[in-house]
Motif scaffolding. Structure first.
Motif, PDB file in Angstrom:
ATOM      1  N   ALA A  71       5.210-120.420   3.628  1.00  0.00           N
ATOM      2  CA  ALA A  71       6.670-120.489   3.678  1.00  0.00           C
ATOM      3  C   ALA A  71       7.328-119.609   2.627  1.00  0.00           C
ATOM      4  CB  ALA A  71       7.128-121.941   3.512  1.00  0.00           C
ATOM      5  N   ASP A  72       6.728-119.527   1.437  1.00  0.00           N
ATOM      6  CA  ASP A  72       7.308-118.734   0.346  1.00  0.00           C
ATOM      7  C   ASP A  72       6.441-117.533  -0.003  1.00  0.00           C
ATOM      8  OD1 ASP A  72       9.466-120.519   0.058  1.00  0.00           O
ATOM      9  OD2 ASP A  72       8.229-121.871  -1.143  1.00  0.00           O
ATOM     10  N   THR A  73       5.683-117.036   0.969  1.00  0.00           N
ATOM     11  CA  THR A  73       4.760-115.921   0.710  1.00  0.00           C
ATOM     12  C   THR A  73       5.016-114.819   1.720  1.00  0.00           C
ATOM     13  OG1 THR A  73       3.165-117.640   0.095  1.00  0.00           O
ATOM     14  CG2 THR A  73       2.350-115.392   0.174  1.00  0.00           C
ATOM     15  N   ALA A  74       6.132-114.115   1.548  1.00  0.00           N
ATOM     16  CA  ALA A  74       6.533-113.082   2.509  1.00  0.00           C
ATOM     17  C   ALA A  74       5.503-111.955   2.644  1.00  0.00           C
ATOM     18  CB  ALA A  74       7.903-112.514   2.126  1.00  0.00           C
ATOM     19  N   PRO A  75       4.897-111.438   1.545  1.00  0.00           N
ATOM     20  CA  PRO A  75       3.924-110.346   1.716  1.00  0.00           C
ATOM     21  C   PRO A  75       2.756-110.720   2.616  1.00  0.00           C
ATOM     22  CG  PRO A  75       4.600-110.503  -0.584  1.00  0.00           C
ATOM     23  CD  PRO A  75       5.165-111.702   0.115  1.00  0.00           C
ATOM     24  N   TRP A  79       1.787-109.052   6.213  1.00  0.00           N
ATOM     25  CA  TRP A  79       0.445-108.487   6.450  1.00  0.00           C
ATOM     26  C   TRP A  79      -0.151-109.055   7.727  1.00  0.00           C
ATOM     27  CZ3 TRP A  79      -4.539-109.999   7.229  1.00  0.00           C
ATOM     28  CH2 TRP A  79      -5.536-109.040   7.039  1.00  0.00           C
ATOM     29  N   LEU A  80      -0.056-110.344   7.909  1.00  0.00           N
ATOM     30  CA  LEU A  80      -0.604-110.982   9.106  1.00  0.00           C
ATOM     31  C   LEU A  80       0.096-110.477  10.367  1.00  0.00           C
ATOM     32  CD1 LEU A  80      -0.936-114.622   7.750  1.00  0.00           C
ATOM     33  CD2 LEU A  80      -2.828-113.238   8.605  1.00  0.00           C
ATOM     34  N   ARG A  81       1.402-110.266  10.271  1.00  0.00           N
ATOM     35  CA  ARG A  81       2.144-109.766  11.428  1.00  0.00           C
ATOM     36  C   ARG A  81       1.697-108.351  11.779  1.00  0.00           C
ATOM     37  NH1 ARG A  81       6.774-110.019   9.304  1.00  0.00           N
ATOM     38  NH2 ARG A  81       6.949-112.265   9.595  1.00  0.00           N
ATOM     39  N   GLU A  82       1.505-107.517  10.770  1.00  0.00           N
ATOM     40  CA  GLU A  82       1.059-106.138  11.016  1.00  0.00           C
ATOM     41  C   GLU A  82      -0.327-106.107  11.656  1.00  0.00           C
ATOM     42  OE1 GLU A  82       1.234-104.273   7.238  1.00  0.00           O
ATOM     43  OE2 GLU A  82       3.429-104.277   7.127  1.00  0.00           O
ATOM     44  N   GLN A  83      -1.189-107.052  11.246  1.00  0.00           N
ATOM     45  CA  GLN A  83      -2.548-107.101  11.773  1.00  0.00           C
ATOM     46  C   GLN A  83      -2.644-107.900  13.074  1.00  0.00           C
ATOM     47  OE1 GLN A  83      -5.277-105.604  10.233  1.00  0.00           O
ATOM     48  NE2 GLN A  83      -3.837-104.709   8.767  1.00  0.00           N
ATOM     49  N   GLU A  84      -1.497-108.445  13.529  1.00  0.00           N
ATOM     50  CA  GLU A  84      -1.438-109.283  14.732  1.00  0.00           C
ATOM     51  C   GLU A  84      -2.361-110.494  14.614  1.00  0.00           C
ATOM     52  OE1 GLU A  84      -2.138-106.812  18.123  1.00  0.00           O
ATOM     53  OE2 GLU A  84      -0.293-105.684  17.869  1.00  0.00           O
ATOM     54  N   LEU A  85      -2.315-111.103  13.412  1.00  0.00           N
ATOM     55  CA  LEU A  85      -3.111-112.304  13.144  1.00  0.00           C
ATOM     56  C   LEU A  85      -2.221-113.472  12.722  1.00  0.00           C
ATOM     57  CD1 LEU A  85      -5.994-110.648  11.065  1.00  0.00           C
ATOM     58  CD2 LEU A  85      -6.191-111.545  13.386  1.00  0.00           C
ATOM     59  N   ASP A  86      -0.910-113.343  12.901  1.00  0.00           N
ATOM     60  CA  ASP A  86       0.024-114.344  12.391  1.00  0.00           C
ATOM     61  C   ASP A  86       0.044-115.589  13.260  1.00  0.00           C
ATOM     62  OD1 ASP A  86       1.065-112.336  14.146  1.00  0.00           O
ATOM     63  OD2 ASP A  86       3.022-113.305  13.996  1.00  0.00           O
ATOM     64  N   GLU A  87       0.282-116.719  12.583  1.00  0.00           N
ATOM     65  CA  GLU A  87       0.410-118.025  13.252  1.00  0.00           C
ATOM     66  C   GLU A  87       1.533-118.804  12.578  1.00  0.00           C
ATOM     67  OE1 GLU A  87      -0.997-119.291  15.834  1.00  0.00           O
ATOM     68  OE2 GLU A  87      -2.600-117.850  16.260  1.00  0.00           O
ATOM     69  N   GLY A  88       2.728-118.246  12.550  1.00  0.00           N
ATOM     70  CA  GLY A  88       3.854-118.927  11.916  1.00  0.00           C
ATOM     71  C   GLY A  88       3.713-118.962  10.405  1.00  0.00           C
ATOM     72  N   ASP A  89       4.026-120.112   9.822  1.00  0.00           N
ATOM     73  CA  ASP A  89       4.008-120.263   8.358  1.00  0.00           C
ATOM     74  C   ASP A  89       2.697-120.838   7.844  1.00  0.00           C
ATOM     75  OD1 ASP A  89       6.475-119.181   7.957  1.00  0.00           O
ATOM     76  OD2 ASP A  89       7.538-121.098   7.961  1.00  0.00           O
ATOM     77  N   ASP A  90       1.683-120.919   8.685  1.00  0.00           N
ATOM     78  CA  ASP A  90       0.377-121.434   8.260  1.00  0.00           C
ATOM     79  C   ASP A  90      -0.678-120.337   8.374  1.00  0.00           C
ATOM     80  OD1 ASP A  90       1.215-124.051   7.717  1.00  0.00           O
ATOM     81  OD2 ASP A  90       1.142-124.571   9.836  1.00  0.00           O
ATOM     82  N   CYS A  91      -1.698-120.450   7.553  1.00  0.00           N
ATOM     83  CA  CYS A  91      -2.788-119.473   7.595  1.00  0.00           C
ATOM     84  C   CYS A  91      -4.091-120.172   7.222  1.00  0.00           C
ATOM     85  CB  CYS A  91      -2.513-118.322   6.622  1.00  0.00           C
ATOM     86  SG  CYS A  91      -3.876-117.149   6.482  1.00  0.00           S
ATOM     87  N   GLN A  92      -5.138-119.874   7.983  1.00  0.00           N
ATOM     88  CA  GLN A  92      -6.459-120.425   7.680  1.00  0.00           C
ATOM     89  C   GLN A  92      -7.460-119.285   7.468  1.00  0.00           C
ATOM     90  OE1 GLN A  92      -9.175-121.942  10.708  1.00  0.00           O
ATOM     91  NE2 GLN A  92      -9.340-123.875   9.595  1.00  0.00           N
ATOM     92  N   LEU A  93      -8.163-119.344   6.348  1.00  0.00           N
ATOM     93  CA  LEU A  93      -9.287-118.455   6.096  1.00  0.00           C
ATOM     94  C   LEU A  93     -10.561-119.269   6.283  1.00  0.00           C
ATOM     95  CD1 LEU A  93      -8.150-116.602   2.826  1.00  0.00           C
ATOM     96  CD2 LEU A  93      -7.580-116.096   5.197  1.00  0.00           C
ATOM     97  N   ARG A  94     -11.504-118.719   7.033  1.00  0.00           N
ATOM     98  CA  ARG A  94     -12.753-119.440   7.270  1.00  0.00           C
ATOM     99  C   ARG A  94     -13.922-118.469   7.142  1.00  0.00           C
ATOM    100  NH1 ARG A  94     -15.575-120.710  12.323  1.00  0.00           N
ATOM    101  NH2 ARG A  94     -17.119-122.310  11.889  1.00  0.00           N
ATOM    102  N   GLU A 119      -8.287-108.375   1.535  1.00  0.00           N
ATOM    103  CA  GLU A 119      -6.916-107.863   1.415  1.00  0.00           C
ATOM    104  C   GLU A 119      -5.906-108.998   1.545  1.00  0.00           C
ATOM    105  OE1 GLU A 119      -4.184-104.276   3.351  1.00  0.00           O
ATOM    106  OE2 GLU A 119      -6.277-104.548   3.964  1.00  0.00           O
ATOM    107  N   LEU A 120      -6.121-109.881   2.513  1.00  0.00           N
ATOM    108  CA  LEU A 120      -5.199-110.998   2.691  1.00  0.00           C
ATOM    109  C   LEU A 120      -5.301-111.977   1.528  1.00  0.00           C
ATOM    110  CD1 LEU A 120      -3.171-112.681   4.249  1.00  0.00           C
ATOM    111  CD2 LEU A 120      -5.062-113.590   5.628  1.00  0.00           C
TER     112      LEU A 120
END
Length: 555
Positions: A71-75, A79-94, A119-120
């Motif tokens: 929510a407060d991490t615009a960069p 990045w996720l949007r540019e890589q077409e990996l975005d999922e709204g305001d949540d992100c999971q690294l696995r 990078e992410l």
């Protein structure tokens, strides 16, 4: 912000799941219990090289997962949007680490490379502790931190824009220079265009030429057919069709009063007679236009031959020759103006260089001012953290400025002298992990608010200190937690007492195998853990009382 860390079959941890919130979260436990494994797990989720030795004995693979709130991490969102990996305001690294040495990574459930993971993760979390985890050891990170501390965003944008314009002009001049002497090419193009311009190459003109050629090629047959058709219509050798139709109308008119439908037949025959007259007139006009002219036919054949030769020469269809002609004309015009453009570019490049230099000088002055302030503030904090006589410097290293650089006219190197009388050395060459962690903490606290990375992790930041200094370290970490999410692995109760949340790592043998477990402590359990950290295995009343005082003294 990190919200969840899940670990399975990682080193001595069979399974653990930790939830995190804002502020400072501390992690404590006995020596060897596996406190730093949580930091190691984040390191592997940040792209560290796979290590099969971290897979729990007897398991096929270790599984690591981290959930972040963006929510407060615009960069990171960008990045996720540019890589077409975005999922709204949540992100999971696995990530999985296999016992055979292999590994796989995912971002928001989609396969990712380790480079993408690193990078992410660099936009989400900074790990301060072991050298290979240190974000602040990177010169680019040091420069970014200084610019964030100084609030140089606008000046950086000016430098980047000037550098981009300068680069564009340099590339244009380089492309023109590579062409070398273009006189031969100009002569070649002029010859090619001369050949094309002698012909009518518009697609409709070529189509009309083809139709005329076909008419002349079949002129004799067309004349014969038209003559025969006209003779039949006009009735030269027999009653004409028009006369026969008229006779038919007369015959039917005599009996039409007995059959009403014959009126319709009469109307149709009348229309047919009109059309027959029009057809005969048109055939006559066509016949007049037809003529067997061998010379005209040969000229058409020569023109078509030239057009097809040009099409083969330029490797296009005849209908595309006009487009080819336009392309050659445009290239010729460009080459004729190349010399003038190169001369003009020299002036434009010099102007662009001047604009970049002006913007870079303004940024350099701002950086020099911020470097002095950050150096003073961090040096003061280093002393408070038990490194009396230590000194921190932000050194600006000028670049040659001969090529456009979006980052400005200098680079940054963080220099540290851990003890009085010692010359400052690059931060990346500081040997002591404990010193490195404390220096990193001092830098982060001094630059509070200037770092865009939302989560900072400190591993054994309190190594080698105690007493009043330990309490100060804890206070600084808590202050950091007020602006950024902070996680700290600690063995000091003075530091642990400052946490907004507290996890304890413990180990025990099960079926002859040592395993670690992680537990979030409530208020009572937390007091007991601080007492253990103060008094050892046997927890006394005095230790509990001291633990209570530590918690009561937290602001």
């Amino acid at each position: 912000m990190l919200t969840l860390l899940s670990i399975k079959d990682f080193a001595v941890v069979k399974a653990a799941e930790l939830e995190f919130g804002p502020g400072l979260t501390v992690i404590s436990g006995e020596t060897g219990a596996g406190k730093s494994l949580l930091v190691d797990a984040l390191g592997f989720l940040s792209g560290l090289r796979a290590d099969s030795g971290m897979v729990r004995h007897g398991a096929e693979r270790a599984e690591l997962s981290a959930q972040f709130d963006l929510a407060d991490t615009a960069p990171a969102r960008d990045w996720l949007r540019e890589q077409e990996l975005d999922e709204g305001d949540d992100c999971q690294l696995r990530r999985t680490l296999r016992a055979d040495g292999g590994s796989k990574a995912w971002i928001n459930g989609r396969p990712a490379t380790l480079a993408q993971l690193a990078e992410l993760a660099g936009l989400l979390v900074e790990i301060h502790g072991q050298h290979e985890h240190q974000a602040l050891l990177s010169k680019s990170s040091q420069l970014a931190l200084l610019d964030g501390y100084g609030g140089h965003e606008a000046a950086l944008d000016d430098v980047a824009a000037a550098a981009a314009q300068w680069s564009t002009l340099l590339r244009e001049r380089e492309a023109l220079s590579k062409q070398g002497d273009v006189s031969d090419r100009i002569a070649y193009l002029e010859h090619q265009l001369g050949e094309l311009e002698r012909e009518s190459l518009a697609p409709e003109a070529i189509a009309e030429l083809g139709a005329s050629h076909r008419r002349h090629a079949h002129a004799a047959a067309l004349i014969a057919a038209c003559d025969a058709a006209f003779a039949r219509l006009a009735g030269e050798d027999a009653p004409s069709m028009a006369r026969q139709l008229q006779q038919s109308r007369i015959d039917l008119a005599r009996v039409a009063e007995h059959e009403s439908r014959l009126t319709d037949v009469d109307a149709l025959l009348d229309a047919a007679a009109i059309q027959l007259d029009e057809a005969a007139a048109l055939i006559e006009r066509i016949r007049e236009d037809l003529d067997v002219d061998p010379e005209q036919f040969e000229e058409m054949e020569r023109r078509l031959g030239r057009i097809h030769d040009l099409a083969r020469k330029h490797r296009v269809a005849p209908e595309q020759l006009a487009v080819q002609q336009e392309a050659l004309a445009a290239e010729l015009e460009s080459l004729r103006g190349a010399g003038k453009r190169v001369a003009a570019l020299d002036g434009e490049i010099e102007s662009a260089r001047g604009r970049w230099r002006t913007a870079a000088d303004a940024l350099s002055k701002a950086r020099a001012k911020a470097a002095k302030a950050l150096s003073r503030s961090t040096t003061s904090l280093i002393g408070e953290l038990g490194m009396g006589g230590g000194k921190f410097e932000v050194a600006l290293e000028p670049q040659n400025g001969e090529r456009p650089d979006a980052n400005g006219a200098e680079r940054v190197e963080f220099l540290v002298s851990a003890n009085a009388g010692q010359p400052p050395r690059p931060l990346r060459k500081v040997a002591s992990g404990g010193e490195l962690s404390r220096i990193s903490l001092a830098i982060e606290v001094a630059a509070l608010g200037g770092d865009l990375v939302p989560t900072m992790v400190f591993d054994e930041v309190d190594s080698g200190i105690g007493g009043a200094v330990a309490e100060i370290v804890g206070q600084k970490l808590r202050a950091l937690g007020g602006k950024r999410q902070a996680l700290c692995v600690t063995h000091l109760p003075q530091v642990a007492a400052q946490g907004h949340a507290h996890y304890r790592v413990s180990k025990a043998a099960s079926d002859g195998v040592t395993q670690s477990a992680v537990e979030r402590l409530d208020a009572k359990q937390r007091g007991e853990e601080l007492a253990r950290m103060l008094g050892g295995v046997e927890v006394s009343k005095e230790a509990r009382a001291a633990a209570k005082r530590l918690l009561d003294n937290v602001n």
